[in-house]
Structures are given as structure tokens and as C-alpha cells.
Motif scaffolding. Structure first.
Motif, PDB file in Angstrom:
ATOM      1  N   GLY A   1      24.219  60.335  32.375  1.00  0.00           N
ATOM      2  CA  GLY A   1      23.211  61.458  31.759  1.00  0.00           C
ATOM      3  C   GLY A   1      22.333  61.740  32.432  1.00  0.00           C
TER       4      GLY A   1
ATOM      5  N   ILE B   1      27.077  65.829  28.527  1.00  0.00           N
ATOM      6  CA  ILE B   1      28.479  66.206  28.348  1.00  0.00           C
ATOM      7  C   ILE B   1      28.471  66.726  26.727  1.00  0.00           C
ATOM      8  CG2 ILE B   1      31.012  65.061  27.869  1.00  0.00           C
ATOM      9  CD1 ILE B   1      29.788  63.309  30.456  1.00  0.00           C
TER      10      ILE B   1
ATOM     11  N   VAL C   1      18.852  61.380  26.998  1.00  0.00           N
ATOM     12  CA  VAL C   1      20.063  61.689  26.189  1.00  0.00           C
ATOM     13  C   VAL C   1      20.683  60.684  25.395  1.00  0.00           C
ATOM     14  CG1 VAL C   1      22.427  62.850  26.517  1.00  0.00           C
ATOM     15  CG2 VAL C   1      20.581  63.237  28.445  1.00  0.00           C
TER      16      VAL C   1
ATOM     17  N   GLY D   1      34.892  50.905  30.251  1.00  0.00           N
ATOM     18  CA  GLY D   1      35.961  50.156  30.570  1.00  0.00           C
ATOM     19  C   GLY D   1      36.570  49.875  29.355  1.00  0.00           C
TER      20      GLY D   1
ATOM     21  N   THR E   1      29.289  56.786  30.796  1.00  0.00           N
ATOM     22  CA  THR E   1      29.027  55.472  31.399  1.00  0.00           C
ATOM     23  C   THR E   1      30.180  55.028  31.938  1.00  0.00           C
ATOM     24  OG1 THR E   1      29.574  54.391  29.302  1.00  0.00           O
ATOM     25  CG2 THR E   1      27.560  54.408  29.650  1.00  0.00           C
TER      26      THR E   1
ATOM     27  N   ASN F   1      31.002  57.256  26.261  1.00  0.00           N
ATOM     28  CA  ASN F   1      32.066  56.675  26.968  1.00  0.00           C
ATOM     29  C   ASN F   1      32.387  57.216  28.483  1.00  0.00           C
ATOM     30  OD1 ASN F   1      33.942  56.063  24.173  1.00  0.00           O
ATOM     31  ND2 ASN F   1      32.303  54.851  24.931  1.00  0.00           N
TER      32      ASN F   1
ATOM     33  N   GLU G   1      30.802  48.078  34.299  1.00  0.00           N
ATOM     34  CA  GLU G   1      31.169  48.572  33.284  1.00  0.00           C
ATOM     35  C   GLU G   1      30.009  49.481  32.594  1.00  0.00           C
ATOM     36  OE1 GLU G   1      32.844  45.816  30.116  1.00  0.00           O
ATOM     37  OE2 GLU G   1      34.897  47.063  30.910  1.00  0.00           O
TER      38      GLU G   1
ATOM     39  N   GLY H   1      23.737  58.934  23.116  1.00  0.00           N
ATOM     40  CA  GLY H   1      25.217  58.989  22.241  1.00  0.00           C
ATOM     41  C   GLY H   1      25.071  58.185  21.027  1.00  0.00           C
ATOM     42  N   GLY H   2      25.868  57.086  21.010  1.00  0.00           N
ATOM     43  CA  GLY H   2      26.094  56.079  20.062  1.00  0.00           C
ATOM     44  C   GLY H   2      25.091  55.013  20.018  1.00  0.00           C
ATOM     45  N   LEU H   3      24.304  55.041  21.066  1.00  0.00           N
ATOM     46  CA  LEU H   3      23.161  54.121  21.480  1.00  0.00           C
ATOM     47  C   LEU H   3      23.877  52.532  21.261  1.00  0.00           C
ATOM     48  CD1 LEU H   3      20.339  55.512  19.100  1.00  0.00           C
ATOM     49  CD2 LEU H   3      20.482  55.396  21.486  1.00  0.00           C
ATOM     50  N   THR H   4      25.151  52.614  21.914  1.00  0.00           N
ATOM     51  CA  THR H   4      25.507  51.027  21.790  1.00  0.00           C
ATOM     52  C   THR H   4      25.241  50.508  23.381  1.00  0.00           C
ATOM     53  OG1 THR H   4      28.071  51.661  22.497  1.00  0.00           O
ATOM     54  CG2 THR H   4      27.361  51.442  20.193  1.00  0.00           C
ATOM     55  N   GLY H   5      24.908  51.330  24.196  1.00  0.00           N
ATOM     56  CA  GLY H   5      24.780  51.145  25.670  1.00  0.00           C
ATOM     57  C   GLY H   5      23.863  49.925  25.766  1.00  0.00           C
TER      58      GLY H   5
ATOM     59  N   GLN I   1      30.319  56.826  21.677  1.00  0.00           N
ATOM     60  CA  GLN I   1      30.709  58.316  21.293  1.00  0.00           C
ATOM     61  C   GLN I   1      31.418  58.352  22.533  1.00  0.00           C
ATOM     62  OE1 GLN I   1      27.334  60.751  20.946  1.00  0.00           O
ATOM     63  NE2 GLN I   1      26.805  59.906  18.668  1.00  0.00           N
TER      64      GLN I   1
ATOM     65  N   ASN J   1      17.077  62.267  31.801  1.00  0.00           N
ATOM     66  CA  ASN J   1      17.117  61.020  31.991  1.00  0.00           C
ATOM     67  C   ASN J   1      16.582  60.286  33.212  1.00  0.00           C
ATOM     68  OD1 ASN J   1      18.355  60.221  29.644  1.00  0.00           O
ATOM     69  ND2 ASN J   1      20.263  59.639  30.591  1.00  0.00           N
TER      70      ASN J   1
END
Ligand code: FAD
Ligand code: ZN
Length: 463
Positions: free
Chosen positions: A201, A206, A69, A150, A147, A144, A417, A71-75, A140, A454
């Protein structure tokens, strides 16, 4: 005639624009910000709405095909990175803000809306969505929530979990759970949405969120303080909590981080002397409430008490950005110290200095050629550490083991976080008991019996 393969079935359900393979796939980024490994996915799915997410998962479930899954791939934990043989499912096209209730102060959004887009849209209507983090432009809201992000204003507004009123979630078999409450109070049985917040995920996708907003505050005061010691920073935090009107952030940077961040940004320190510790204090309040006078009084008393040696107060929006830029200079810094280990640990605030001193001594002794840069959200007991560059992977693993063992000994959390993903998977036992991990596994097996969502994130997949 051959039975249709999974890609044909997905293309029937999502249309050609919803299933990228081959050259169209190669143009897209499909891995997050971590250094965790990522395989090219078999396909990248771009569903347009909840019904398409459900259809895609039903097909993947039927074929037993694992799904990553995205999202914005900033993980920073590698959770969204596809593993060999996985299909990637991105929420990027679910990017509509559906309804903002300006009387109740709530908003209904699709999961692919970026944090910054929501912040801007709320501001236009006199409201604020108060979650804030450096990756706001790309992360995204679904990511958020997944994860339980924070960021810098947790002290005032809590983590993402505290801002979520309801969720819509698609289960691994395609069942849609609509739990989109728009009220704070709902004690009708189990609060199932909490299961999906922070589960990275692994239990469901979501697709929509109902969120609580905060009144927009028109006055913002930001001050960077040079502080003589960590102990002084702790006293300053207490002073801020007790006396500062509208305290919204209290961020700490040790000298090494502060100077490396300035160097990465090629900027100069706004303070004339060097200090062992720097603290960024922010307050937000209504313009008529006297927030700036409160900040002035807070600073005067802190200087008198010797808690602050020097300070610079932002006078303009640009200066506010400049001061926050030093704290949020992580992305520029990371490019200088990669390959590196990044940490987002938490311990009781009163033990943080002891922890930092021990880590500084042990890391410098074991890895004298690397930089070990400490900073964090002091108000939340959340410490960040960037350690690198490590040319040799075994050295990086040694540093990770050293830090996480220490966190276990301090009874802290290995992830305050960013989540566990794959990067911290092997260290989970330092923060969670065997009974807790066993319950997590049983919940995963119950909600995702085929193990397609995942898999291998948070803990190793059951064989
Ligand atoms: P992704 O990276 O795409 O995914 C993260 C995880 O969530 C993955 O496991 C993925 O599978 C899962 N996921 C994503 N979307 C969904 C969905 N719709 N449904 C189910 N699962 C999903 N984090 C903080 O908490 N605080 C900070 O201060 C902070 N600062 C950062 C600063 C920078 C410069 C960067 C690069 C990152 C920072 N982060 C911070 C980490 C990151 O931004 C957050 O974890 C963010 O919440 C991830 O959102 P995303 O949409 O990019 O998720
Ligand atoms: Zn952080």
C-alpha cells in the motif's frame, strides 16, 4: 466564510456514510493483528467504488494529509495501522465479485472481497481460487495482493502474485491505472502491476483485481505424520514431490509448536506417541485420478524407509479440519503468548534445520522463560516462529535482533510472507542491499511525491 476543511470536502465526495468520525468511528476496529502501535485515525473513509477512492485520494493529496490503507486488517506487520494525524481508507465496501468467466477460468473482483467469499463463490461454479490462509474469513483480496500473501498451497499454485492477471490501482494523486488484463500473456512494455503487488500500500491503492482460477479438485487427502527428525522431514518432502499425485501442501511443526497448539485448543494429539517433528501432507486431485491410492502408496513407502513413524489419515471433512486446525491454531496460540515476536522468515530449505538449531540454542540461552515455537511451510523454505511472552519490551527487541541478524548471516529473507510494515522496518537491511533500498525509496518518491500513502511503512519516511 472559512474554506472547507478536509473532512467537509471528503464528506461532499463520499457522502456521510463514507466518512466516519467521532462516535461512529469509535465503534470500528482500525488496527491489524500485530502488536504495533496504532493511533485513532482522523476519520475512517469507506468509499463505495473506484471513483470515490480516486476522489478521496485527490483530496488527501491536495491537503497533504497522510492516508493509512486498510483491507481486512489481518496483517501481522502493522502496515495498516494509522499513525498520528493519518486518515484511514478502508476498501470494505468494494466487496462485489463482478464477473466469473467459467470458460477461461478467470474472475474480476473488487478489492474488498474476502478470500473466503471468493473461494466459496468459485466452488459453486466448479472452479477454485487456490490461495489459502488461516485468515481467509477476514483478509481481503486487495490486502492479499498488497502483501503478496502466501499461505499453505504455495507449493502447488504459487503466491498471490502468480494468480494475478491484472489490477486496477489508484495512485496517490487520484489517477486511476486500469491494468485489468484477463489474459496470461501480455508483453506490451513494462508489466506495471508487478510494482504494486507486495508493495504494502505504499505506491497505490488496489481497487479491482483480475485473477486466474484453478479447476476445482474433488478429492482431497490429508495426512498427519509423526517424523523422527528434521532430516527425515526433508527426505519426506523430496519423496512427496517426486511420487505424490497432486501434492498441494507440506507443512512442518516442531514438537513445541505442535503441543502448544493442542494445548491452546484444549485438544488431544491424534497420534499416540510424541515425535520430534510433525508433517501435514495434503494432496488435491480429480476423483478419477487415484489420488487416495497415491497417498497410500506414498505413506507405505515412507514408513518402510523410516521417514514416518506414525500417521493418521483424515477420513472425513471434519477430520481434515481437525488436522489443519493444529497447524492453523496460530490465533489461539497468539492469545496465550502475547506480547510476543512473530517471524515469517525464509532460508534455503537445506539450511533450515541448521538455522532452527542455532535459533533454538541462542533464544533459549538469552530468553529461558519464553516459549520459542517453530513451524512453517517447509515446501517453500518458509519458517514461522512465535517467541514470547515478553513482559519487557527490551527483551522482545533483543529477540528480534538476534533472529534477524541470524537470518542475514544465513542469506535468508526477514519476511517470506507477511511483509515489512512497521514491525520489520528497521531490519530490512538484513535482507536488502543499500542499492536495493535506495531504488525502493526513489520509486516511492516518484510515484508518491507528497509521501501521503502509508508513509513510514517498509522504510522510514523521507524527511
Ligand atoms: P490488511 O491487514 O488490512 O493490510 C495489510 C497491508 O496491505 C497494509 O500495509 C495495508 O496498508 C495494505 N493494503 C490492504 N489493502 C490494500 C489495498 N486494497 N490496496 C493497497 N494496499 C492495501 N499471510 C500469509 O501470507 N500467509 C499466511 O499463511 C497467513 N496466515 C495468517 C493467519 C492468521 C491467523 C492471520 C491473522 C494472518 C495471517 N497472514 C498470513 C497475514 C495476513 O492475513 C495477510 O498478510 C493478508 O494478505 C492481509 O490481508 P488484509 O486484507 O487483512 O490486509
Ligand atoms: Zn505462513
Amino acid at each position: 466564510m472559512n474554506p472547507p476543511n478536509i473532512i467537509d470536502r471528503l464528506t461532499d465526495a463520499l457522502g456521510v456514510s463514507g466518512v466516519l468520525t467521532g462516535e461512529r468511528l469509535q465503534l470500528r476496529q482500525t488496527h491489524d493483528w500485530s502488536d504495533a502501535s496504532a493511533a485513532p485515525p482522523r476519520a475512517l473513509l469507506l468509499p463505495a467504488d473506484t471513483a470515490q477512492v480516486a476522489a478521496a485520494l485527490r483530496i488527501c493529496h491536495e491537503f497533504g494529509c497522510p492516508v493509512a490503507v486498510q483491507g481486512g486488517l489481518t496483517g501481522l506487520a502493522g502496515g495498516a495501522n494509522p499513525m498520528e494525524g493519518e486518515i484511514a481508507l478502508s476498501l470494505a465496501r468494494l466487496d462485489t465479485i463482478e464477473d466469473l468467466d467459467s470458460v477461461a477460468g478467470t474472475v474480476l473482483v473488487q478489492a474488498g472481497v474476502t478470500l473466503e467469499k471468493l473461494q466459496q463463490s468459485c466452488a459453486e461454479q466448479g472452479w477454485a481460487f487456490p490461495l489459502d490462509l488461516g485468515a481467509r474469513g477476514s483478509c481481503q483480496l486487495g490486502g492479499n495482493a498488497a502483501t503478496n500473501a502466501g499461505g499453505s498451497r504455495v507449493l502447488r499454485y504459487g503466491m498471490m502474485r502468480n494468480l494475478i492477471l491484472g489490477l486496477e490501482v489508484v495512485m496517490p494523486d487520484g489517477t486511476v491505472l486500469t491494468m485489468l488484463d484477463r489474459v496470461i500473456k501480455n508483453n506490451a512494455g513494462f508489466d506495471l502491476k508487478q510494482l504494486f503487488i507486495g508493495s504494502e500500500g505504499t505506491l497505490g491503492v488496489i481497487t479491482r483485481l483480475s485473477l486466474a482460477l484453478a479447476p476445482q479438485q474433488s478429492e482431497q487427502c490429508t495426512v498427519l505424520c509423526g517424523v523422527p527428525s528434521f532430516d527425515a522431514a526433508l527426505h519426506l518432502l523430496r519423496h512427496a514431490k517426486v511420487s505424490l499425485l497432486g501434492l498441494s501442501a507440506f507443512e512442518v511443526m516442531w514438537q513445541g509448536y505442535f503441543e502448544a497448539s493442542l494445548q491452546a485448543k484444549r485438544s488431544k494429539s491424534p497420534l499416540s506417541d510424541r515425535h520430534p517433528v510433525y508433517v501435514l501432507v495434503e494432496s488435491v486431485a480429480d476423483a478419477r485420478s487415484g489420488a487416495s491410492q497415491s497417498m497410500e502408496a506414498f505413506l507405505e513407502q515412507a514408513i518402510e524407509a523410516g521417514l514416518v513413524v506414525d500417521a493418521v489419515v483424515a477420513q472425513t471433512g471434519a477430520q481434515h479440519e481437525e488436522l489443519w486446525g493444529i497447524r492453523e491454531g496460530v490465533s489461539e496460540l497468539l492469545s496465550l503468548v502475547r506480547p510476543c515476536a512473530t517471524f515469517d522468515v525464509s532460508v534455503a530449505i537445506t539450511r533450515m534445520n541448521e538455522l532452527v538449531e542455532r535459533l533454538q540454542v541462542e533464544l533459549s540461552a538469552a530468553h529461558p522463560d519464553q516459549q520459542h515455537l517453530f513451524f512453517g511451510h517447509l515446501g517453500d523454505g518458509n519458517l514461522h516462529l512465535i517467541s514470547g511472552p515478553y513482559a519487557n519490551h527490551a527483551d522482545l527487541e533483543h529477540a528480534e535482533n538476534l533472529v534477524y541478524r541470524c537470518i542475514g548471516a544465513f542469506e535468508g529473507s526477514i519476511s517470506a510472507e507477511h511483509g515489512i510494515g512497521v514491525v520489520k522496518r528497521d531490519f530490512l537491511h538484513h535482507s536488502r542491499s543499500p542499492a536495493e533500498i535506495s531504488l525502493m525509496r526513489r520509486l516511492k518518491a516518484m510515484l508518491d511525491p507528497q509521501g501521503i500513502l502509508n508513509p513510514g511503512r517498509v522504510f522510514a519516511a523521507d524527511k
